[in-house]
Design a protein around this motif. Structure first.
Motif, PDB file in Angstrom:
ATOM      1  N   UNK A 262      22.641   9.095  81.914  1.00 56.95           N
ATOM      2  CA  UNK A 262      21.393   8.717  81.258  1.00 56.95           C
ATOM      3  C   UNK A 262      20.846   9.865  80.429  1.00 56.95           C
ATOM      4  N   UNK A 263      20.773  11.016  81.033  1.00 57.27           N
ATOM      5  CA  UNK A 263      20.400  12.270  80.391  1.00 57.27           C
ATOM      6  C   UNK A 263      18.930  12.408  80.023  1.00 57.27           C
ATOM      7  N   UNK A 264      18.142  11.403  80.282  1.00 53.67           N
ATOM      8  CA  UNK A 264      16.721  11.609  79.984  1.00 53.67           C
ATOM      9  C   UNK A 264      15.857  10.787  80.936  1.00 53.67           C
ATOM     10  N   UNK A 265      16.078  11.016  82.216  1.00 52.79           N
ATOM     11  CA  UNK A 265      15.288  10.274  83.197  1.00 52.79           C
ATOM     12  C   UNK A 265      13.917  10.922  83.325  1.00 52.79           C
ATOM     13  N   UNK A 266      12.904  10.147  83.144  1.00 49.55           N
ATOM     14  CA  UNK A 266      11.516  10.616  83.273  1.00 49.55           C
ATOM     15  C   UNK A 266      10.632   9.367  83.261  1.00 49.55           C
ATOM     16  N   UNK A 267       9.406   9.482  83.715  1.00 48.82           N
ATOM     17  CA  UNK A 267       8.544   8.297  83.812  1.00 48.82           C
ATOM     18  C   UNK A 267       8.395   7.556  82.481  1.00 48.82           C
ATOM     19  N   UNK A 268       8.467   8.288  81.366  1.00 46.76           N
ATOM     20  CA  UNK A 268       8.296   7.624  80.076  1.00 46.76           C
ATOM     21  C   UNK A 268       9.451   6.682  79.784  1.00 46.76           C
ATOM     22  N   UNK A 269      10.607   6.936  80.424  1.00 43.41           N
ATOM     23  CA  UNK A 269      11.763   6.078  80.197  1.00 43.41           C
ATOM     24  C   UNK A 269      11.960   5.053  81.301  1.00 43.41           C
ATOM     25  N   UNK A 270      10.988   4.974  82.181  1.00 41.07           N
ATOM     26  CA  UNK A 270      11.050   3.939  83.213  1.00 41.07           C
ATOM     27  C   UNK A 270      10.015   2.884  82.849  1.00 41.07           C
TER      28      UNK A 270
ATOM     29  N   UNK B 298       6.144   3.677  82.991  1.00 38.75           N
ATOM     30  CA  UNK B 298       5.549   4.196  84.217  1.00 38.75           C
ATOM     31  C   UNK B 298       4.634   5.376  83.896  1.00 38.75           C
ATOM     32  N   UNK B 299       5.050   6.157  82.899  1.00 38.12           N
ATOM     33  CA  UNK B 299       4.281   7.304  82.459  1.00 38.12           C
ATOM     34  C   UNK B 299       2.826   6.930  82.200  1.00 38.12           C
ATOM     35  N   UNK B 300       2.659   5.852  81.462  1.00 37.04           N
ATOM     36  CA  UNK B 300       1.313   5.422  81.087  1.00 37.04           C
ATOM     37  C   UNK B 300       0.525   4.989  82.311  1.00 37.04           C
ATOM     38  N   UNK B 301       1.214   4.300  83.228  1.00 42.30           N
ATOM     39  CA  UNK B 301       0.518   3.760  84.394  1.00 42.30           C
ATOM     40  C   UNK B 301       0.198   4.876  85.386  1.00 42.30           C
ATOM     41  N   UNK B 302       1.139   5.789  85.503  1.00 41.94           N
ATOM     42  CA  UNK B 302       0.965   6.884  86.461  1.00 41.94           C
ATOM     43  C   UNK B 302      -0.201   7.791  86.062  1.00 41.94           C
ATOM     44  N   UNK B 303      -0.316   8.041  84.796  1.00 37.57           N
ATOM     45  CA  UNK B 303      -1.366   8.962  84.332  1.00 37.57           C
ATOM     46  C   UNK B 303      -2.511   8.249  83.621  1.00 37.57           C
ATOM     47  N   UNK B 304      -2.414   6.927  83.574  1.00 35.73           N
ATOM     48  CA  UNK B 304      -3.478   6.176  82.905  1.00 35.73           C
ATOM     49  C   UNK B 304      -4.609   5.881  83.861  1.00 35.73           C
ATOM     50  N   UNK B 305      -5.504   5.044  83.391  1.00 37.65           N
ATOM     51  CA  UNK B 305      -6.694   4.757  84.197  1.00 37.65           C
ATOM     52  C   UNK B 305      -6.602   3.419  84.914  1.00 37.65           C
TER      53      UNK B 305
END
Ligand SMILES: *[C@@H]1O[C@H](CO)[C@@H](O)[C@H](O)[C@H]1NC(C)=O
Ligand SMILES: *[C@@H]1O[C@H](CO)[C@@H](O)[C@H](O)[C@H]1NC(C)=O
Ligand SMILES: *[C@@H]1O[C@H](CO)[C@@H](O)[C@H](O)[C@H]1NC(C)=O
Ligand SMILES: *[C@@H]1O[C@H](CO)[C@@H](O)[C@H](O)[C@H]1NC(C)=O
Ligand SMILES: *[C@@H]1O[C@H](CO)[C@@H](O)[C@H](O)[C@H]1NC(C)=O
Ligand SMILES: *[C@@H]1O[C@H](CO)[C@@H](O)[C@H](O)[C@H]1NC(C)=O
Ligand SMILES: *[C@@H]1O[C@H](CO)[C@@H](O)[C@H](O)[C@H]1NC(C)=O
Ligand SMILES: *[C@H]1O[C@@H](CO)[C@H](O)[C@@H](O)[C@@H]1NC(C)=O
Length: 668
Positions: A470-478, A429-436
């Motif tokens: 989970x301990x590391x929830x963030x867009x990069x892990x979704x 999601x990280x890539x899509x959220x901040x990508x183009x």
């Protein structure tokens, strides 16, 4: 014809006639299947070997050898008919050096057994330079010549020739035989060392001499190799010896005769091949001659072995895994490194689809099933905790939820752990959220992702047989599947750090901005600290901003500011261009803030989060000036005033609602 002289002799001298009778009768024909006990006249190097082979020459240089029937035949040169003969023999020429023997041998009719003045080498021990070509020689020879001698007009170094008084052949042809089966001539190499058979037939009436050649065990070919018309009465004398000569020059061979059949009264009998002495052994190819060759062969063989060995070791090393006894029970969860290696084309950089704190992630295709997988390659020191960690990883593999990235199995190597997951075609999601990406993620897609991740996290916290943090929830892990459904990845992986050597420092897992403050203080992860991260994640998805961006104020503070200014919706992602359901946006922003509350007691549980998101519970109407909100910016101690809050949250949702309300109101 033989009867008349016999009776005549009988009358004259009794005991002499007996011998002569035996000769006259026997000596028109004989057959030797091997030369054991034969009565041959041998000269030069010739000898009969113990196994019955007649060896005319060995490989001594410039030598001759002769093997002749010991008694001469009587010929009536006035009567052509009486000159007929038929013979066949098996020979074998074993060169000293492969394809480099010499000089050859001949089947010979000669008036004399004395060849002391004859020259070896190309003269084949039959003539010398002064008598070669003289009609006074009275010699008929069928030569098997393995050296090309230009002075004798030889056609090549592998031919059969008919010689009359001279080494310049009346007729000659390259060694060959007519194959009746294939209907064509097939060439032969005389000095191959292989036994071959030759037939020589002369019909005195027709004055036709036929020479026929074939490999041993072949029947006599129907067509002769050489067939010339010749009148032997011009050549033969009344008394002629018959036999073989052979000679070596600077080139040399062992010349052997294995068997010989001769007949003057009819077709010579076939030799009994089975009774012939064993063929002489062929020389091993030139090894003795060329030590360089041996060295070369040894070097090549050694190199071959080394290369094969190296390839084997490299391959073994390449696919080497760490496998301990305790892993046996996880057998089905284990995926061979070889398969993973092939799936990722050797872990090529081209196949890298992501890189996180734990290591690189590769895309791959399982060779067996063609299924797409993602492989997380985690470096680790395979310390003591590995056993427990693998046990946990394997139990994670049993987690099944549509919003969790499925763990398929693992593999262990030295210093390396490989975790195999389902491949998510849309990446993180990280890539899509901040990508183009165009069009940008719309609100409905975002809310579905949020809901999905909440659902997955709820499953981890409350719905599985044990609590999984989970301990590391963030867009990069979704991660997003083909339909842009959000799936939580990397769950449980944070535990890897618990097994490190220093428990004091290793417990802190997570990403700054998503870390609950109490976690920083106590180092103890809880479901509540997961909720904190999820809150930050919610705000991020709604606002399209990272929780902490350099130069900007904290995302939470910023949302609160917007809220206080009375326009919380201003915090929404500009890229949505206002296209969203306002109530939903407001809910997500506020819920996100509450989840991210510095006081863990104020944060809702994942179950409550789900209820709010699903509309099963109404989110309380909070004022931005309330105590609870004030606590965001206050010290941690200040937030302690609402510590009893959590127990109230546990009760039914409707009840919870009123409790929140009352607290919030009292805080005002
Ligand atoms: C060839 O045979 C002769 C006579 O038997 C013998 O003296 C000689 O050593 C042999 N030469 C070889 C190379 O075998
Ligand atoms: C040789 O053959 C001729 C012609 O056939 C004959 O006249 C003569 O008697 C024969 N000689 C002997 C010694 O048999
Ligand atoms: C050649 O051979 C013949 C017959 O054996 C002999 O008379 C003559 O002397 C030989 N010549 C030489 C040069 O050896
Ligand atoms: C085979 O060889 C013989 C003798 O050299 C020759 O006359 C004949 O034409 C050849 N036959 C074929 C089919 O080549
Ligand atoms: C020689 O060969 C020819 C042609 O194959 C054949 O006609 C003839 O009978 C043969 N002669 C002998 C003596 O074998
Ligand atoms: C010689 O020929 C005669 C007549 O064909 C035959 O009976 C005899 O067996 C033959 N002998 C040999 C040794 O070829
Ligand atoms: C020749 O005789 C020897 C013994 O003298 C024997 O070993 C060998 O087998 C015999 N070879 C043949 C072909 O008869
Ligand atoms: C071979 O045959 C003899 C007898 O027929 C002749 O006398 C020779 O001249 C002939 N030689 C050649 C080279 O053909």
């Amino acid at each position: 014809m033989a009867a008349a002289p016999r009776s005549l002799c009988f009358c004259v001298v009794f005991h002499l006639s007996l011998i002569s009778m035996a000769f006259s009768q026997d000596e028109n024909q004989f057959i030797y299947n091997g030369f054991n006990g034969s009565r041959l006249h041998l000269d030069g190097l010739a000898k009969v070997l113990p196994n019955g082979l007649l060896q005319l020459t060995n490989i001594s240089e410039l030598k001759s050898g002769y093997g002749f029937h010991p008694y001469p035949f009587k010929f009536n040169t006035s009567s052509s008919q009486s000159l007929s003969f038929s013979t066949n023999f098996v020979f074998s020429l074993v060169p000293a050096v492969n394809n480099f023997g010499g000089n050859g041998m001949a089947f010979v009719f000669s008036p004399s057994l004395s060849f002391t003045k004859a020259t070896p080498g190309s003269y084949l021990g039959l003539f010398n330079s002064s008598n070669n070509g003289k009609s006074t020689n009275h010699i008929l020879a069928i030569e098997l010549d393995t050296v090309e001698s230009p002075e004798f007009e030889d056609i090549d170094g592998n031919h059969v020739g008919i010689d009359v008084n001279s080494l310049i052949s009346n007729d000659s042809t390259a060694a060959a035989y007519f194959s009746d089966e294939e209907g064509k001539n097939k060439s032969l190499t005389l000095e191959s060392g292989k036994p071959m058979q030759m037939w020589i037939d002369y019909n005195g009436a027709e004055k036709l001499l036929n020479v026929t050649l074939a490999p041993i065990r072949f029947p006599k070919p129907s067509r002769p190799l050489l067939s010339i018309s010749i009148d032997l009465s011009d050549i033969f004398l009344d008394s002629m010896y018959v036999g073989f000569s052979a000679a070596t020059g600077t080139r040399k061979s062992d010349h052997y005769i294995l068997g010989w059949s001769f007949n003057r009264t009819g077709q010579a009998q076939d030799l009994d091949i089975s009774k012939l002495p064993p063929p002489p052994p062929r020389r091993k190819t030139s090894k003795k001659q060329d030590p360089m060759m041996i060295v070369l062969v040894v070097v090549v063989v050694v190199m071959f072995i080394v290369v094969i060995g190296a390839i084997y070791i490299v391959r073994k090393k390449k696919y080497e895994e760490v496998y301990e006894d305790w892993e046996k029970e996880y057998g089905p969860h284990r995926i061979s490194y070889k398969n993973l290696f092939k799936a990722t084309k050797g872990f090529k950089d081209k196949e890298v689809i992501g890189q996180g704190g734990f290591g690189k992630v590769y895309k791959g295709v399982l060779p067996s099933s063609n299924e797409q997988i993602a492989i997380k390659r985690v470096t680790h020191d395979s310390g003591q905790g590995m056993k427990q960690f693998v046990a946990e990883i394997v139990s994670m593999g049993r987690l099944r939820h549509r919003n969790l990235v499925q763990l398929r199995g693992y593999c262990r190597r030295k210093g390396e752990l490989l975790l195999v997951y389902d491949y998510m075609p849309n990446g993180s999601l990280d890539k899509i959220l901040y990508g183009n990406m165009r069009p940008h993620l719309n609100w409905f897609q975002r809310i579905r992702i949020l809901r999905g991740v909440a659902c997955g996290l709820l499953y981890l916290h409350e719905e599985w047989e044990q609590v999984v943090l989970h301990r590391d929830i963030k867009p990069a892990n979704v991660l997003l599947d083909a339909d842009l459904n959000g799936k939580l990845g990397d769950f449980g992986l944070a535990r890897l750090y618990d097994h490190g050597s220093n428990p004091q420092t290793t417990n802190l897992v997570g990403t700054v901005g998503y870390l609950a403050p109490e976690l920083l203080r106590t180092g103890k992860a809880t479901t509540s600290s997961d909720v904190f991260s999820f809150g930050a994640f919610m705000l991020e998805v709604a606002c399209g901003r990272r929780p902490m961006e350099l130069g900007d104020m904290d995302l939470v503070d910023w949302v609160i500011e917007c809220w206080k200014k009375g326009s919380i919706l201003d915090a929404s992602d500009q890229r949505l261009e206002g296209l969203f359901v306002e109530e939903q946006m407001e809910l997500v922003l506020k819920l996100g803030m509450f989840c991210s509350h510095p006081n863990p007691a104020i944060r809702p549980s994942m179950k409550q989060v789900m209820q709010y998101l699903d509309g099963d519970a109404k989110f309380p109407d909070i004022s931005p000036d309330s105590n609870v909100i004030g606590a965001f910016t206050a010290t941690n101690e200040a937030s302690d005033i609402v510590v009893s809050f959590s127990s109230l949250f546990e009760s039914s949702s409707s009840h919870t609602m009123s409790t929140i309300d009352s607290i919030l109101i009292s805080g005002r």
